[in-house]
Design a protein around this motif. Structure first.
Motif, mmCIF file in Angstrom:
data_model
loop_
_atom_site.group_PDB
_atom_site.id
_atom_site.type_symbol
_atom_site.label_atom_id
_atom_site.label_comp_id
_atom_site.label_asym_id
_atom_site.label_seq_id
_atom_site.Cartn_x
_atom_site.Cartn_y
_atom_site.Cartn_z
ATOM 1 N N GLU A 144 72.149 -136.454 10.184
ATOM 2 C CA GLU A 144 71.289 -136.088 9.040
ATOM 3 C C GLU A 144 70.697 -137.330 8.388
ATOM 4 O O GLU A 144 69.506 -137.366 8.055
ATOM 5 C CB GLU A 144 72.093 -135.294 8.001
ATOM 6 N N GLN A 145 71.522 -138.348 8.201
ATOM 7 C CA GLN A 145 71.040 -139.599 7.607
ATOM 8 C C GLN A 145 69.961 -140.226 8.493
ATOM 9 O O GLN A 145 68.952 -140.737 7.999
ATOM 10 C CB GLN A 145 72.202 -140.589 7.443
ATOM 11 N N ALA A 146 70.181 -140.180 9.792
ATOM 12 C CA ALA A 146 69.214 -140.760 10.734
ATOM 13 C C ALA A 146 67.882 -140.003 10.661
ATOM 14 O O ALA A 146 66.815 -140.618 10.565
ATOM 15 C CB ALA A 146 69.780 -140.721 12.151
ATOM 16 N N LEU A 147 67.945 -138.682 10.684
ATOM 17 C CA LEU A 147 66.703 -137.892 10.666
ATOM 18 C C LEU A 147 65.935 -138.116 9.364
ATOM 19 O O LEU A 147 64.707 -138.201 9.370
ATOM 20 C CB LEU A 147 67.015 -136.404 10.882
ATOM 21 N N ASP A 148 66.666 -138.228 8.256
ATOM 22 C CA ASP A 148 66.017 -138.527 6.964
ATOM 23 C C ASP A 148 65.233 -139.831 7.040
ATOM 24 O O ASP A 148 64.072 -139.904 6.667
ATOM 25 C CB ASP A 148 67.080 -138.722 5.863
ATOM 26 N N ALA A 208 56.538 -141.686 16.037
ATOM 27 C CA ALA A 208 56.987 -142.053 17.387
ATOM 28 C C ALA A 208 58.027 -143.177 17.362
ATOM 29 O O ALA A 208 57.857 -144.217 18.003
ATOM 30 C CB ALA A 208 55.789 -142.449 18.246
ATOM 31 N N PRO A 209 59.119 -142.993 16.607
ATOM 32 C CA PRO A 209 60.107 -144.067 16.488
ATOM 33 C C PRO A 209 60.884 -144.316 17.786
ATOM 34 O O PRO A 209 61.049 -143.414 18.606
ATOM 35 C CB PRO A 209 61.059 -143.547 15.403
ATOM 36 N N THR A 210 61.335 -145.570 17.904
ATOM 37 C CA THR A 210 62.249 -145.901 18.990
ATOM 38 C C THR A 210 63.667 -145.914 18.399
ATOM 39 O O THR A 210 63.891 -146.450 17.310
ATOM 40 C CB THR A 210 61.921 -147.277 19.592
ATOM 41 N N VAL A 211 64.582 -145.289 19.118
ATOM 42 C CA VAL A 211 65.935 -145.068 18.606
ATOM 43 C C VAL A 211 66.948 -145.526 19.653
ATOM 44 O O VAL A 211 66.760 -145.288 20.849
ATOM 45 C CB VAL A 211 66.164 -143.561 18.311
ATOM 46 N N LEU A 212 68.012 -146.176 19.175
ATOM 47 C CA LEU A 212 69.082 -146.634 20.070
ATOM 48 C C LEU A 212 70.410 -146.064 19.579
ATOM 49 O O LEU A 212 70.769 -146.241 18.409
ATOM 50 C CB LEU A 212 69.121 -148.165 20.051
ATOM 51 N N LEU A 233 69.933 -149.478 10.433
ATOM 52 C CA LEU A 233 71.178 -149.401 11.206
ATOM 53 C C LEU A 233 72.101 -148.434 10.471
ATOM 54 O O LEU A 233 72.369 -148.608 9.272
ATOM 55 C CB LEU A 233 71.843 -150.777 11.287
ATOM 56 N N LEU A 234 72.572 -147.382 11.150
ATOM 57 C CA LEU A 234 73.448 -146.385 10.530
ATOM 58 C C LEU A 234 74.706 -146.239 11.368
ATOM 59 O O LEU A 234 74.629 -146.074 12.591
ATOM 60 C CB LEU A 234 72.737 -145.028 10.444
ATOM 61 N N LEU A 235 75.858 -146.290 10.704
ATOM 62 C CA LEU A 235 77.139 -146.313 11.418
ATOM 63 C C LEU A 235 78.124 -145.298 10.869
ATOM 64 O O LEU A 235 78.272 -145.164 9.647
ATOM 65 C CB LEU A 235 77.774 -147.697 11.255
#
Ligand code: GLN
Length: 267
Positions: free
Chosen positions: A75-79, A86-90, A214-216
């Motif tokens: 949820e935090q990432a999608l926010d 067109a984000p790049t995500v790892l 960066l989300l952990l």
């Protein structure tokens, strides 16, 4: 759940067809599975699946069993991703692929990379991506950022997410419940619990676009330590959020190149 799994009947069918007899083979299979469950084997491994974010993911003993707490990280990432086209995500240490795949399905415009040090885990993630239609998912085998070497992954990402092994070696929980059956390499760093979080945080600036996040996920008692690591690495907007049980569970920060000059003032 075990009877459903063996017979293929839904919960509703089990109730509405309760006069239906089980054949001997099904009875045998159910009692074998029940015995394994009584010996502690996790239900997710017995039935081979677990729901996450409203979708069913296949799981094997090669991967961590999806936890509802991890939905918070997604949820935090999608926010945060709403700010990017067109984000790049790892996703580092993807396991069954739940984080990467849920993000890829929620954001069809995203290009998502998922890494894992375990080839068996990557095979589970790839199978889940195919079954769920996450067509823009790329996988890479290896340790953290090292997995990206020799791939055509972008140099920087708008979002890096990870639910790394963060349980300290001395934590009693490792000997309890489902954790006894999960891969140790997905649960613990065999040290103080912060080794992998530290490696991911210190490596992130080299792989984040300016303005990227960066989300952990981390342990209930690691929020303070993770925020200090993020601040020391030069992150801005550093925060921690709580899971459904009210425990610190997810921390993150934003990378801004212009921070570099003001970094010392953060400390
Ligand atoms: N949240 C899991 C647990 O405490 C651990 C997951 C992890 O180490 N990433 O059981």
């Amino acid at each position: 759940m075990l009877v459903s799994h063996v017979t293929g009947l839904s919960r509703v069918q089990l109730i509405t067809q309760d006069t239906r007899a089980l054949d001997a083979a099904a009875r045998q299979q159910i009692s074998e599975l029940a015995a394994r469950r009584l010996a502690g084997e996790p239900m997710a491994y017995l039935v081979g699946e677990r729901e996450f974010f409203g979708r069913t993911f296949q799981v094997t003993p090669a991967v961590l069993i999806p936890r509802p707490d991890t939905e918070l990280l997604v949820e935090q990432a999608l926010d945060r991703m709403e700010a990017f086209d067109a984000p790049t995500v790892l996703d580092l240490g993807t396991g069954s692929g739940i984080i990467a795949i849920t993000i890829a399905l929620a954001r069809r415009d995203a290009r998502v990379w998922a890494t894992d040090a375990s080839a068996e885990a990557l095979a589970v993630a790839t199978g889940n991506a195919q079954a769920l239609g996450a067509t823009q998912l790329h996988t890479a085998l290896g340790d953290w950022y090292g997995a990206l070497a020799k791939t055509d992954a972008p140099r920087t990402f708008e979002l890096i997410v990870s639910n790394p092994p963060y349980i300290a070696a001395a934590d009693d929980h490792l000997g309890q419940g489902d954790l006894r059956f999960e891969p140790a390499g997905a649960l613990t760093d065999h040290s103080d619990g912060l080794q992998h979080l530290r490696a991911i945080i210190t490596g992130a600036p080299a792989h984040l676009a300016s303005g990227g996040w960066l989300l952990l996920e981390h342990g209930y008692d690691q929020g303070d330590a993770v925020r200090v690591l993020l601040l020391d690495a030069g992150f801005a907007q550093v925060f921690t959020t709580q899971d459904l049980a009210g425990q610190d569970r997810c921390s993150g920060g934003q990378w801004r190149d212009q921070n570099a000059a003001g970094r010392s003032s953060l400390k």
